[in-house]
Design a protein around this motif. Structure first.
Motif, PDB file in Angstrom:
ATOM      1  N   THR A 162      19.688  32.948  66.895  1.00 25.51           N
ATOM      2  CA  THR A 162      20.925  33.519  66.964  1.00 25.51           C
ATOM      3  C   THR A 162      21.547  32.472  67.817  1.00 25.51           C
ATOM      4  O   THR A 162      21.406  31.847  68.619  1.00 25.51           O
ATOM      5  CB  THR A 162      20.923  35.014  67.585  1.00 25.51           C
ATOM      6  OG1 THR A 162      20.331  35.050  68.612  1.00 25.51           O
ATOM      7  CG2 THR A 162      20.330  35.810  66.484  1.00 25.51           C
ATOM      8  N   LEU A 218      32.910  31.398  58.222  1.00 25.84           N
ATOM      9  CA  LEU A 218      32.586  31.195  59.536  1.00 25.84           C
ATOM     10  C   LEU A 218      33.528  30.760  60.319  1.00 25.84           C
ATOM     11  O   LEU A 218      34.562  30.096  59.548  1.00 25.84           O
ATOM     12  CB  LEU A 218      31.401  30.199  59.415  1.00 25.84           C
ATOM     13  CG  LEU A 218      30.316  30.452  58.759  1.00 25.84           C
ATOM     14  CD1 LEU A 218      29.004  29.414  58.633  1.00 25.84           C
ATOM     15  CD2 LEU A 218      29.424  31.609  59.218  1.00 25.84           C
ATOM     16  N   GLN A 258      32.151  32.903  66.481  1.00 26.90           N
ATOM     17  CA  GLN A 258      31.500  33.825  65.605  1.00 26.90           C
ATOM     18  C   GLN A 258      29.916  33.816  66.157  1.00 26.90           C
ATOM     19  O   GLN A 258      29.165  32.905  66.133  1.00 26.90           O
ATOM     20  CB  GLN A 258      31.479  33.725  64.220  1.00 26.90           C
ATOM     21  CG  GLN A 258      30.728  34.709  63.412  1.00 26.90           C
ATOM     22  CD  GLN A 258      31.132  34.559  62.014  1.00 26.90           C
ATOM     23  OE1 GLN A 258      31.889  33.641  61.496  1.00 26.90           O
ATOM     24  NE2 GLN A 258      30.598  35.312  60.967  1.00 26.90           N
ATOM     25  N   VAL A 284      26.324  34.076  64.923  1.00 29.79           N
ATOM     26  CA  VAL A 284      25.537  33.554  63.629  1.00 29.79           C
ATOM     27  C   VAL A 284      23.979  33.461  63.928  1.00 29.79           C
ATOM     28  O   VAL A 284      23.514  33.662  64.955  1.00 29.79           O
ATOM     29  CB  VAL A 284      25.959  32.248  63.035  1.00 29.79           C
ATOM     30  CG1 VAL A 284      27.335  32.394  62.702  1.00 29.79           C
ATOM     31  CG2 VAL A 284      25.686  31.074  64.094  1.00 29.79           C
ATOM     32  N   TYR A 285      23.047  33.312  62.675  1.00 30.99           N
ATOM     33  CA  TYR A 285      22.011  32.901  62.628  1.00 30.99           C
ATOM     34  C   TYR A 285      21.615  31.588  61.961  1.00 30.99           C
ATOM     35  O   TYR A 285      22.451  31.286  61.320  1.00 30.99           O
ATOM     36  CB  TYR A 285      21.188  34.096  61.636  1.00 30.99           C
ATOM     37  CG  TYR A 285      20.849  35.339  61.768  1.00 30.99           C
ATOM     38  CD1 TYR A 285      20.549  35.962  63.062  1.00 30.99           C
ATOM     39  CD2 TYR A 285      21.664  36.394  61.135  1.00 30.99           C
ATOM     40  CE1 TYR A 285      20.370  37.098  63.296  1.00 30.99           C
ATOM     41  CE2 TYR A 285      21.697  37.889  61.361  1.00 30.99           C
ATOM     42  CZ  TYR A 285      20.924  37.912  62.477  1.00 30.99           C
ATOM     43  OH  TYR A 285      20.836  39.718  63.117  1.00 30.99           O
ATOM     44  N   VAL A 294      23.328  27.895  58.642  1.00 28.90           N
ATOM     45  CA  VAL A 294      23.930  28.732  59.479  1.00 28.90           C
ATOM     46  C   VAL A 294      24.371  29.973  58.506  1.00 28.90           C
ATOM     47  O   VAL A 294      25.050  29.662  57.614  1.00 28.90           O
ATOM     48  CB  VAL A 294      25.039  28.136  60.189  1.00 28.90           C
ATOM     49  CG1 VAL A 294      25.934  28.965  61.069  1.00 28.90           C
ATOM     50  CG2 VAL A 294      24.377  27.038  60.981  1.00 28.90           C
ATOM     51  N   ALA A 320      26.227  34.033  58.620  1.00 33.69           N
ATOM     52  CA  ALA A 320      26.901  34.938  59.437  1.00 33.69           C
ATOM     53  C   ALA A 320      25.780  36.293  59.998  1.00 33.69           C
ATOM     54  O   ALA A 320      25.090  36.336  58.953  1.00 33.69           O
ATOM     55  CB  ALA A 320      28.009  35.701  58.749  1.00 33.69           C
ATOM     56  N   ARG A 321      26.066  36.572  60.862  1.00 35.01           N
ATOM     57  CA  ARG A 321      25.289  37.528  61.724  1.00 35.01           C
ATOM     58  C   ARG A 321      25.536  39.128  61.042  1.00 35.01           C
ATOM     59  O   ARG A 321      26.586  39.416  60.925  1.00 35.01           O
ATOM     60  CB  ARG A 321      25.157  37.874  63.255  1.00 35.01           C
ATOM     61  CG  ARG A 321      24.236  38.679  63.772  1.00 35.01           C
ATOM     62  CD  ARG A 321      24.229  38.330  65.060  1.00 35.01           C
ATOM     63  NE  ARG A 321      23.484  39.433  65.642  1.00 35.01           N
ATOM     64  CZ  ARG A 321      23.422  39.786  67.022  1.00 35.01           C
ATOM     65  NH1 ARG A 321      23.972  38.871  67.924  1.00 35.01           N
ATOM     66  NH2 ARG A 321      22.939  40.764  67.578  1.00 35.01           N
TER      67      ARG A 321
END
Length: 149
Positions: free
Chosen positions: A37, A129, A133, A135-136, A146, A148-149
């Motif tokens: 993360t 994105l 932000q 993210v993972y 990459v 979004a979480r």
């Protein structure tokens, strides 16, 4: 490694296999993906090379030139015409392919992980994105992406 009649002994082979199995067990197992993360620090739009199959235009052009060249002349003159037309068609087909290959829009995304390390991932554009932000970062190396979480 002890040799018995020119071959490694059974004990040496078993020790080597045990060592290799232990090394293979460290880290990720087959099919697993590392996920980290982080927070997006920067996003830069970049063009990515197209994913078309390079050389298709040259092959198609060469085949077209070969068929046209076979209609010209007779005997060895016909053979020369076929070769020249195939080469000319391949060159022309390659040029046409290059002019029609459009780059794909992409993004270079810089992510700061929880441990403070900066990771840069270049991937096809991902809508949504933004800077700041969470993210993972999935995977490693060229296969990283990459999301979004």
């Amino acid at each position: 490694m002890a040799l018995v009649h020119g071959f490694p002994s059974r004990r040496s082979v078993l020790a080597l296999l045990g060592f290799l199995a232990a090394c293979a067990g460290v880290g990720q197992q087959a099919g697993e993906m590392g996920v980290r993360t982080g927070v997006v620090e920067q996003i830069v739009d970049v063009p990515l090379p197209t994913s078309h199959h390079a050389g298709v235009g040259a092959v198609v052009g060469g085949l077209a030139g070969l068929s046209v060249g076979s209609l010209i002349g007779a005997g060895s003159g016909r053979d020369v015409a076929m070769v020249l037309a195939a080469v000319g068609g391949a060159v022309a087909g390659n040029e046409v392919e290059k002019t029609h290959a459009q780059p794909v829009p992409g993004q270079q995304i810089v992510v700061r992980t929880g441990s403070g390390i900066l990771i840069s991932v270049t991937q096809p554009g991902v809508a949504g994105l933004r800077k700041g932000q969470v993210v993972y970062v999935e995977g490693h190396g060229d296969g990283a992406r990459v999301v979004a979480r």
